[in-house]
Design an enzyme around this catalytic site. Sequence first.
Site, mmCIF file in Angstrom:
data_model
loop_
_atom_site.group_PDB
_atom_site.id
_atom_site.type_symbol
_atom_site.label_atom_id
_atom_site.label_comp_id
_atom_site.label_asym_id
_atom_site.label_seq_id
_atom_site.Cartn_x
_atom_site.Cartn_y
_atom_site.Cartn_z
ATOM 1 N N ASP A 1 0.897 -1.056 0.073
ATOM 2 C CA ASP A 1 0.051 -0.029 -0.049
ATOM 3 C C ASP A 1 0.904 1.259 -0.181
ATOM 4 O O ASP A 1 0.586 2.190 -0.884
ATOM 5 C CB ASP A 1 -0.769 0.083 1.299
ATOM 6 C CG ASP A 1 -2.068 0.985 1.090
ATOM 7 O OD1 ASP A 1 -2.646 1.081 0.116
ATOM 8 O OD2 ASP A 1 -2.293 1.785 2.249
ATOM 9 N N LYS B 1 1.268 4.385 -2.882
ATOM 10 C CA LYS B 1 1.263 5.835 -2.699
ATOM 11 C C LYS B 1 2.639 6.439 -3.104
ATOM 12 O O LYS B 1 2.356 7.589 -3.805
ATOM 13 C CB LYS B 1 1.275 5.998 -0.986
ATOM 14 C CG LYS B 1 -0.452 5.553 -0.576
ATOM 15 C CD LYS B 1 -0.321 5.935 0.816
ATOM 16 C CE LYS B 1 -1.730 5.249 1.239
ATOM 17 N NZ LYS B 1 -1.875 4.939 2.933
#
Length: 825
Positions: free
Chosen positions: A686, A690
């Site tokens: 994750d 980003k």
Amino acid sequence: MFSYLMEKILKFGGTSCGSIVSIQSVISIIESNFKAQTKFAVVFSAMSGVTNQLLEAGNLASKRKNTDNSIIEDIENRHFEIIKHFIPVTGQSQVIAQIRTLINELRDVLKGISLIKEISPKTSDLLVSFGERLSTQLIFSVLAQKGLPVLYVDARNLIKTNRNFGKSEVNFSETNPLIQQYFNENAHKICLITGFIGSNADGDTTTLGRGGSDYTASVFGSALNVQEIEIWTDVDGMMTADPRKVFAAFTIPSISYAEAMELTHFGAKVIYPPSLQPAFAKNIPIRVLNTFNSSFKGTIISRESTLSPYIITGISSIDHLSLVNLQGSGMIGVAGVSAKLFTVLAREKISVILISQASSEHSICFAIEPQVSEKVKEILYREFSAEIESGDLEGIDIQNDLSVIAVVGEGMRKHTGVSGKLFSVLGKNGINIVATAQGSSELNISVVIEQKDLSKALNVIHETFFFSQLKTLHLFLVGTGLIGKTLLAQLIGQERYLAKYKGLKIKLVGLANSRKQYIHEAGIDLKNAIEWLDSKGSTNDLNSFVSDLKQLNLPNSIFADCTASKDIYQFYLGLFHANVSVVTPNKVANSGPYELYAELHQTALAKGVKFLYETNVGAGLPVINTLQGLISSGDRFEKIEGILSGTLSYLFNSFVPGKSFAEVLMEAKKKGYTEPDPREDLSGMDVARKILILSREIGLKLEFSDITISPIIPRSCEMAPTVDAFFDELENQNAYFEDLVNRAHAHGHVLRYIATLEDQKITIGLKEIDSSHPFYQMDGADNVIAFTTKRYHDRPLVIKGPGAGAEVTASGVFADIVSLGSYLG
Ligand code: ASP
Ligand code: MG
């Protein structure tokens, strides 16, 4: 002091005379004028629909098809119904007899028509005259019975016209003295006048053209030099736009004759100003009022409109038209072509709605009614065959399914930028302008657009010119999970603030989740949105949701994807193409293949819509906006560092010597910070998404595969078959973690899970940092980002704070939506 013979003429249209309710209102209006001792006379139209019914009856009779007399019976019954309602039983028979006499006369006329199997314009005028004679007679009886000093006036005795049946011209030099004399003799009475009709020198009945009762009012008003003419209709005066198409349309309080003419030129519904010409000529103000809302002030039409706060006065449109385009080199400088063109069109009685010629004189285009487009094509090919043959004219082409919008107002002369504003708002909403024309009076700018865009165009134009204070954004929200629900709650809470301080209305038009979907153009009540979705929604099918959204073609449409779904981004491109902006916390699109990222951004840019995703990184923290601001202002990025996972931030902020890693992780899991299988957080995927998005924002063409992620946990933990087994294995590896944290502590360092972008490379992993590092001091599950740039060189720009959770994420989405308010429309 000059005293008026008559102060006012009132005219009631068909709907005002058409029903018990409306006639009740007509009676009160007349009574209150009487009580106020106004000197006034009243003109009536036929009951609504009756003129058409009479024409239809005549047509049938001429074909001998009037075997059943249902039309006449219907007319008769409508009049009787009024009598029965308003006249006491004892008085009814006399009035019924009067009406019946007229109806019998009417039946005779129809009989005559059916005998000779033909209806001449002269007979037709006689036939339709019964409409006004019946309605006026009827209202006369009702008012007489109430004791008002009324007088039935058959306008055929006073209005003298030529013999042009169907649309006769008034002979004012004969008419005016007749009217003046009559009113002199009957000054103490309330004259009730039949609208629409007159008579010629032979005494034949004539009519003044469809809608001619307004003309009657105007003729009487000007002959008697009244102070004001009141046109009583069924709407609140003249509106800024057609209220059936523009919800926000409102009444124009004051308008000039010229503006009224321009506005009604394109499909006037309320009044037809040319028919008020005699009154205009004498500068008599006309007030347009609503019988069904009689206390409303309506619109006053006069020589000059009083100053309005808006640059434009109104917007009108014609729904259907076709555009003819003639082009060819032979047209250059040849004045003859257009002269010939318009002569031909005039000869063939083709009315031209709009003309536009490019200054290159290479082409000329004009708009016509679609019904005549085939005919026009034929005529032009015939008339210009020589020019086409010689090649001077390249061709004639006709484009159908178009509409025209006219923006009208005297204020345009004084203001610049009206057309700029008009074109830019159309452009932003993806509405293609096919042709434009501006009258040199600068009273009217017309744009021809595709018909499918008409309603959208009218609404955005209206909003731009009349409601710059309150702009509507149309929101389609997908996802009713934590973020979606929180966003709805925030929208409810801020509704009034947005209206008052931001001039914004966010209207939820569509809502969907993985089960259901619901679209409601008038707006979904925010407070009941989820219930409405459950009870009124249909089964989820995003394809149809998106295609309905496009079909609606609403201005300032926004699609908010508040899901974590991997299937929704595929709609984004199509939405951009349909001029819909997308707002989303969903990272899937931006962290997919670079090519997709680039295509999405380029398309949004090209279409003039926005793709906003501030919440992709650090939830509501202003990370992406700050970064974009720096880039736009010319700063250069040297390094981006960040703790971009709330879970991992919490983990390492809590993992201090003396605690076991497994213990801390379990705590985080219990608090709901982690995924059900915490290894998903620990994998760093994750975080990688980003930082990948940030790298693309600063212009790097990196792919996911370019990222180096150093694992946090030993491989044995990674491989554990179940979550429980994983925790067991963590315990087993406790020494490894203890060693990590103790070593750091010994140097006065802390452990942080940091994503770094430097030298066009992304690395992610656990790092030991010292107390001078901006990430040293951390709390809870905060995210932190440090931008080291050319300008923020010695000390980086640091953004820090809670970077996860429904409240802050929803507020980031909210802020993105609000920011669209100043961009769109
Ligand atoms: N009754 C006529 C018509 O329908 C005249 C009018 O209503 O003004 O055209
Ligand atoms: Mg009418």
